[in-house]
Design an enzyme around this catalytic site. Structure first.
Site, PDB file in Angstrom:
ATOM      1  N   LEU A  33     -12.945  89.332-132.513  1.00 12.59           N
ATOM      2  CA  LEU A  33     -13.424  89.628-131.150  1.00 12.59           C
ATOM      3  C   LEU A  33     -14.758  88.950-130.828  1.00 12.59           C
ATOM      4  CD1 LEU A  33     -12.540  93.463-130.943  1.00 12.59           C
ATOM      5  CD2 LEU A  33     -11.114  91.507-130.324  1.00 12.59           C
ATOM      6  N   ASN A  35     -15.171  86.147-129.461  1.00 16.49           N
ATOM      7  CA  ASN A  35     -15.081  85.539-128.123  1.00 16.49           C
ATOM      8  C   ASN A  35     -13.876  86.079-127.352  1.00 16.49           C
ATOM      9  OD1 ASN A  35     -16.163  83.784-126.182  1.00 16.49           O
ATOM     10  ND2 ASN A  35     -14.644  82.222-126.662  1.00 16.49           N
ATOM     11  N   SER A 124      -7.831  69.046-132.155  1.00 21.80           N
ATOM     12  CA  SER A 124      -8.306  68.648-130.832  1.00 21.80           C
ATOM     13  C   SER A 124      -8.272  67.134-130.683  1.00 21.80           C
ATOM     14  CB  SER A 124      -9.747  69.140-130.688  1.00 21.80           C
ATOM     15  OG  SER A 124     -10.360  68.549-129.567  1.00 21.80           O
ATOM     16  N   ALA A 125      -8.067  66.684-129.470  1.00 22.56           N
ATOM     17  CA  ALA A 125      -8.104  65.249-129.187  1.00 22.56           C
ATOM     18  C   ALA A 125      -9.478  64.659-129.486  1.00 22.56           C
ATOM     19  CB  ALA A 125      -7.748  65.009-127.721  1.00 22.56           C
ATOM     20  N   THR A 126     -10.470  65.516-129.633  1.00 23.61           N
ATOM     21  CA  THR A 126     -11.821  65.047-129.921  1.00 23.61           C
ATOM     22  C   THR A 126     -11.869  64.264-131.242  1.00 23.61           C
ATOM     23  OG1 THR A 126     -14.131  65.746-129.915  1.00 23.61           O
ATOM     24  CG2 THR A 126     -12.638  67.141-131.116  1.00 23.61           C
ATOM     25  N   TYR A 148     -18.803  70.398-133.771  1.00 26.88           N
ATOM     26  CA  TYR A 148     -17.523  71.037-133.464  1.00 26.88           C
ATOM     27  C   TYR A 148     -16.358  70.098-133.818  1.00 26.88           C
ATOM     28  CZ  TYR A 148     -13.386  72.325-130.878  1.00 26.88           C
ATOM     29  OH  TYR A 148     -12.080  72.596-130.551  1.00 26.88           O
ATOM     30  N   LYS A 152     -13.106  70.097-136.904  1.00 25.72           N
ATOM     31  CA  LYS A 152     -11.663  69.866-136.721  1.00 25.72           C
ATOM     32  C   LYS A 152     -11.193  68.756-137.663  1.00 25.72           C
ATOM     33  CE  LYS A 152     -11.017  73.040-133.731  1.00 25.72           C
ATOM     34  NZ  LYS A 152     -10.302  74.248-134.158  1.00 25.72           N
ATOM     35  N   ASN A 197     -18.844  75.749-119.936  1.00 24.85           N
ATOM     36  CA  ASN A 197     -19.116  74.332-120.234  1.00 24.85           C
ATOM     37  C   ASN A 197     -18.015  73.451-119.678  1.00 24.85           C
ATOM     38  OD1 ASN A 197     -21.346  74.879-122.138  1.00 24.85           O
ATOM     39  ND2 ASN A 197     -19.708  75.865-123.313  1.00 24.85           N
ATOM     40  N   ARG A 289     -22.848  63.221-118.391  1.00 23.15           N
ATOM     41  CA  ARG A 289     -23.172  64.165-119.465  1.00 23.15           C
ATOM     42  C   ARG A 289     -23.139  63.407-120.788  1.00 23.15           C
ATOM     43  NH1 ARG A 289     -19.234  69.342-120.143  1.00 23.15           N
ATOM     44  NH2 ARG A 289     -17.769  67.709-120.743  1.00 23.15           N
ATOM     45  N   ASP A 292     -19.952  62.245-123.232  1.00 21.54           N
ATOM     46  CA  ASP A 292     -18.663  62.152-122.528  1.00 21.54           C
ATOM     47  C   ASP A 292     -18.087  60.743-122.624  1.00 21.54           C
ATOM     48  OD1 ASP A 292     -18.308  64.722-121.698  1.00 21.54           O
ATOM     49  OD2 ASP A 292     -18.977  64.404-119.630  1.00 21.54           O
TER      50      ASP A 292
HETATM   51  P1  NAD Z   1     -11.143  81.194-127.748  1.00 20.03           P
HETATM   52  O1  NAD Z   1     -12.580  81.296-128.096  1.00 20.03           O
HETATM   53  O2  NAD Z   1     -10.678  81.778-126.468  1.00 20.03           O
HETATM   54  O3  NAD Z   1     -10.249  81.839-128.916  1.00 20.03           O
HETATM   55  C1  NAD Z   1     -10.650  81.832-130.258  1.00 20.03           C
HETATM   56  C2  NAD Z   1     -10.433  83.239-130.805  1.00 20.03           C
HETATM   57  O4  NAD Z   1     -10.774  83.255-132.191  1.00 20.03           O
HETATM   58  C3  NAD Z   1     -11.308  84.289-130.122  1.00 20.03           C
HETATM   59  O5  NAD Z   1     -10.519  85.409-129.766  1.00 20.03           O
HETATM   60  C4  NAD Z   1     -12.348  84.655-131.181  1.00 20.03           C
HETATM   61  O6  NAD Z   1     -12.755  85.998-131.065  1.00 20.03           O
HETATM   62  C5  NAD Z   1     -11.582  84.381-132.469  1.00 20.03           C
HETATM   63  N1  NAD Z   1     -12.390  84.029-133.640  1.00 20.03           N
HETATM   64  C6  NAD Z   1     -13.344  83.070-133.758  1.00 20.03           C
HETATM   65  N2  NAD Z   1     -13.810  83.031-135.015  1.00 20.03           N
HETATM   66  C7  NAD Z   1     -13.119  83.956-135.715  1.00 20.03           C
HETATM   67  C8  NAD Z   1     -13.135  84.388-137.080  1.00 20.03           C
HETATM   68  N3  NAD Z   1     -13.963  83.850-137.963  1.00 20.03           N
HETATM   69  N4  NAD Z   1     -12.297  85.372-137.457  1.00 20.03           N
HETATM   70  C9  NAD Z   1     -11.431  85.942-136.559  1.00 20.03           C
HETATM   71  N5  NAD Z   1     -11.380  85.579-135.269  1.00 20.03           N
HETATM   72  C10 NAD Z   1     -12.219  84.595-134.855  1.00 20.03           C
HETATM   73  O7  NAD Z   1     -10.748  79.643-127.841  1.00 20.03           O
HETATM   74  P2  NAD Z   1      -9.406  78.895-127.401  1.00 20.03           P
HETATM   75  O8  NAD Z   1      -9.720  78.022-126.252  1.00 20.03           O
HETATM   76  O9  NAD Z   1      -8.285  79.844-127.311  1.00 20.03           O
HETATM   77  O10 NAD Z   1      -9.220  77.945-128.656  1.00 20.03           O
HETATM   78  C11 NAD Z   1      -8.378  78.293-129.740  1.00 20.03           C
HETATM   79  C12 NAD Z   1      -8.456  77.197-130.793  1.00 20.03           C
HETATM   80  O11 NAD Z   1      -8.048  75.967-130.208  1.00 20.03           O
HETATM   81  C13 NAD Z   1      -9.854  76.961-131.348  1.00 20.03           C
HETATM   82  O12 NAD Z   1      -9.756  76.669-132.727  1.00 20.03           O
HETATM   83  C14 NAD Z   1     -10.329  75.753-130.583  1.00 20.03           C
HETATM   84  O13 NAD Z   1     -11.278  75.013-131.299  1.00 20.03           O
HETATM   85  C15 NAD Z   1      -9.038  74.980-130.425  1.00 20.03           C
HETATM   86  N6  NAD Z   1      -9.049  74.053-129.280  1.00 20.03           N
HETATM   87  C16 NAD Z   1      -9.374  74.525-128.044  1.00 20.03           C
HETATM   88  C17 NAD Z   1      -9.400  73.644-126.958  1.00 20.03           C
HETATM   89  C18 NAD Z   1      -9.784  74.116-125.578  1.00 20.03           C
HETATM   90  O14 NAD Z   1     -10.114  73.279-124.744  1.00 20.03           O
HETATM   91  N7  NAD Z   1      -9.741  75.405-125.281  1.00 20.03           N
HETATM   92  C19 NAD Z   1      -9.080  72.287-127.155  1.00 20.03           C
HETATM   93  C20 NAD Z   1      -8.749  71.849-128.443  1.00 20.03           C
HETATM   94  C21 NAD Z   1      -8.737  72.744-129.498  1.00 20.03           C
HETATM   95  C1  WQD Z   2     -13.688  67.457-118.455  1.00 23.01           C
HETATM   96  C2  WQD Z   2     -14.240  66.427-117.457  1.00 23.01           C
HETATM   97  C3  WQD Z   2     -16.614  66.038-117.681  1.00 23.01           C
HETATM   98  C4  WQD Z   2     -17.812  70.103-116.524  1.00 23.01           C
HETATM   99  C5  WQD Z   2     -13.995  69.422-124.159  1.00 23.01           C
HETATM  100  C6  WQD Z   2     -14.237  69.221-125.628  1.00 23.01           C
HETATM  101  C7  WQD Z   2     -12.938  68.929-126.328  1.00 23.01           C
HETATM  102  C8  WQD Z   2     -11.886  70.004-126.013  1.00 23.01           C
HETATM  103  C9  WQD Z   2     -11.763  70.240-124.548  1.00 23.01           C
HETATM  104  C10 WQD Z   2     -11.974  71.684-127.715  1.00 23.01           C
HETATM  105  C11 WQD Z   2     -15.249  65.451-118.066  1.00 23.01           C
HETATM  106  C12 WQD Z   2     -16.290  66.685-116.339  1.00 23.01           C
HETATM  107  C13 WQD Z   2     -17.083  68.971-116.830  1.00 23.01           C
HETATM  108  C14 WQD Z   2     -18.611  70.108-115.354  1.00 23.01           C
HETATM  109  C15 WQD Z   2     -17.890  67.858-114.879  1.00 23.01           C
HETATM  110  N1  WQD Z   2     -12.244  71.277-126.559  1.00 23.01           N
HETATM  111  N2  WQD Z   2     -17.124  67.872-116.026  1.00 23.01           N
HETATM  112  N3  WQD Z   2     -18.612  68.987-114.578  1.00 23.01           N
HETATM  113  O1  WQD Z   2     -15.342  67.243-122.315  1.00 23.01           O
HETATM  114  O2  WQD Z   2     -12.941  66.531-121.903  1.00 23.01           O
HETATM  115  O3  WQD Z   2     -13.430  68.232-123.623  1.00 23.01           O
HETATM  116  O4  WQD Z   2     -13.047  70.490-123.983  1.00 23.01           O
HETATM  117  O5  WQD Z   2     -11.475  71.083-128.612  1.00 23.01           O
HETATM  118  O6  WQD Z   2     -13.212  68.870-127.683  1.00 23.01           O
HETATM  119  O7  WQD Z   2     -15.143  68.142-125.809  1.00 23.01           O
HETATM  120  O8  WQD Z   2     -13.678  68.846-121.257  1.00 23.01           O
HETATM  121  O9  WQD Z   2     -13.720  70.395-119.341  1.00 23.01           O
HETATM  122  O10 WQD Z   2     -15.890  69.837-120.514  1.00 23.01           O
HETATM  123  O11 WQD Z   2     -14.764  68.094-119.126  1.00 23.01           O
HETATM  124  O12 WQD Z   2     -17.938  66.890-114.151  1.00 23.01           O
HETATM  125  O13 WQD Z   2     -19.316  71.107-115.052  1.00 23.01           O
HETATM  126  O14 WQD Z   2     -14.962  67.140-116.450  1.00 23.01           O
HETATM  127  O15 WQD Z   2     -17.630  65.090-117.549  1.00 23.01           O
HETATM  128  O16 WQD Z   2     -15.063  64.217-117.416  1.00 23.01           O
HETATM  129  P1  WQD Z   2     -13.924  67.597-122.257  1.00 23.01           P
HETATM  130  P2  WQD Z   2     -14.549  69.390-120.049  1.00 23.01           P
END
Ligand code: NAD
Ligand code: WQD
Length: 330
Positions: A33, A35, A124-126, A148, A152, A197, A289, A292
């Protein structure tokens, strides 16, 4: 299958739990919990009329996590638990490495011990860094630009090495592009704490009046209109990709892009949001930013070919569902 979902009350995890239940899998959720909140469990119950077993446990805590595997006969795990804010990871690298890397190690150790041989990981695509799109799974990974992203890349490596040493331990590394949107019921979605963010939650907070104005980070990129281009994917499509990934996971290390293959600029996304939802989103163009890149979108053909998965929803569905969830949760 009986599937343990770590981070199952989070944004992507909760949508995946719903799709797993819809496909007749039994789900066990582990979340600390950090996040998310317990209310999501009620929402999952409302959507599915099913009550998944829930353990409030930190995945980095091996002593607490192991008994779950003794108590339950688990067939596979999907590991979402992790911290995900790129900017925060730069300020608190040790928190990110500790949580994200250790949770992967602990979970994989227990899986190997209890012969749980299906492991699906949220990557992640990152990890691709700044390379020309469309990004393909066989591209070499570039240096990551923040802690971060590195967690990954390291987790991918750890799971790959674990498979090498334990051939029965099958791994699926899912590289997500930009998940946005919410469940069609409007009950679950993305609800970040504090100032968002990411672009989509920022847009919904501006539309609802919580934040004053969207800042668009740069309009001088080499893209269709100068603003950044990303591959936005509906979170329900993404969730369905996990069901396919675990159902089709048989051996080896399998890497899949989960994206749509289509790039959308910031301005295109904002204007679609304004048009579809008929609400204003004031914005201004500001400096780029740091960190980016101009363009990032997937080649999703491998997931289509091997998993029979493809994203079905478009930008209009994503902005509509994101706004419905925001209105329900203001
Ligand atoms: P989120 O923060 O909504 O969900 C993550 C969940 O994991 C939360 O409920 C948090 O409480 C729980 N958590 C975190 N650390 C924990 C721990 N040590 N033990 C137990 N629970 C824990 O995030 P999300 O957007 O649902 O992302 C899920 C996964 O996908 C993450 O690993 C994230 O890095 C990855 N991911 C997310 C995105 C995105 O843009 N949202 C993109 C690529 C990858
Ligand atoms: C998208 C576009 C910004 C906010 C991030 C992580 C990546 C993955 C997904 C977890 C970009 C622009 C954004 C704002 C803006 N997460 N932007 N004003 O940066 O592609 O990816 O989230 O794995 O690892 O890096 O996503 O939603 O932050 O940005 O103009 O207030 O929107 O510059 O072009 P990003 P984002």
């Amino acid at each position: 299958m009986k599937i343990l979902v770590t981070g199952g009350l989070g944004y992507i995890g909760s949508h995946t739990v719903v799709e797993l239940i819809n496909n007749n899998h039994q789900v066990i959720i582990v979340d600390n919990l950090i996040n998310s909140n317990l209310e999501v469990l009620n929402k999952i119950n409302k959507i599915t009329a099913n009550n998944p077993i829930f353990y409030e446990i930190d995945v980095t805590n091996e002593e607490k996590l192991e008994p779950v595997f003794r108590e339950q006969k688990i067939d596979g795990v999907i590991h979402f638990a992790g911290l995900k804010a790129v900017g925060e990871s730069v300020l608190k690298p040790l928190d990110y490495y500790y949580n994200n890397v250790l949770s992967t190690i602990v979970l994989a150790r227990i899986c190997v011990k209890y012969k749980v041989n299906k492991f699906v990981f949220s990557s992640s695509a990152t990890v691709y860094g700044d390379q020309p799109s469309p990004l393909r799974e066989d591209m070499e990974l570039m240096k990551t630009t923040n802690p971060y992203g590195e967690t990954k890349a390291i987790s991918e490596r750890i799971l790959t090495d674990t498979n090498y040493a334990n051939k029965d331990f099958a791994v699926s590394l899912l590289r997500y592009f930009n998940p946005i949107g919410a469940h069609g019921s409007g009950l679950i979605g993305e609800n970040p704490k504090g100032i968002p963010n990411n672009l989509m939650p920022y847009i919904t907070k501006v539309a609802s009046g919580v934040l004053e104005k969207l800042k668009i980070y740069g309009n001088d990129y080499d893209t269709v209109d100068g603003t950044g281009v990303r591959d936005y994917i509906h979170v329900v499509d993404l969730a369905k990709g996990h069901v396919k990934a675990i159902e089709n996971l048989h051996s080896g290390v399998n890497i899949y892009n989960l994206g749509t293959g289509r790039g959308t600029s910031v301005l295109e996304l904002v204007n679609t949001f304004i048009k579809i939802n008929n609400i204003n989103v004031p914005y201004e163009i500001v400096e780029r930013r740091q960190g980016d890149i101009a363009t990032c979108y997937a080649d999703p053909s491998k997931a289509e070919k091997e998993l029979g998965w493809t994203a079905t929803m478009g930008i209009e569905d994503m902005v509509r569902d994101a706004w419905r969830f925001e209105r329900n949760n203001i």
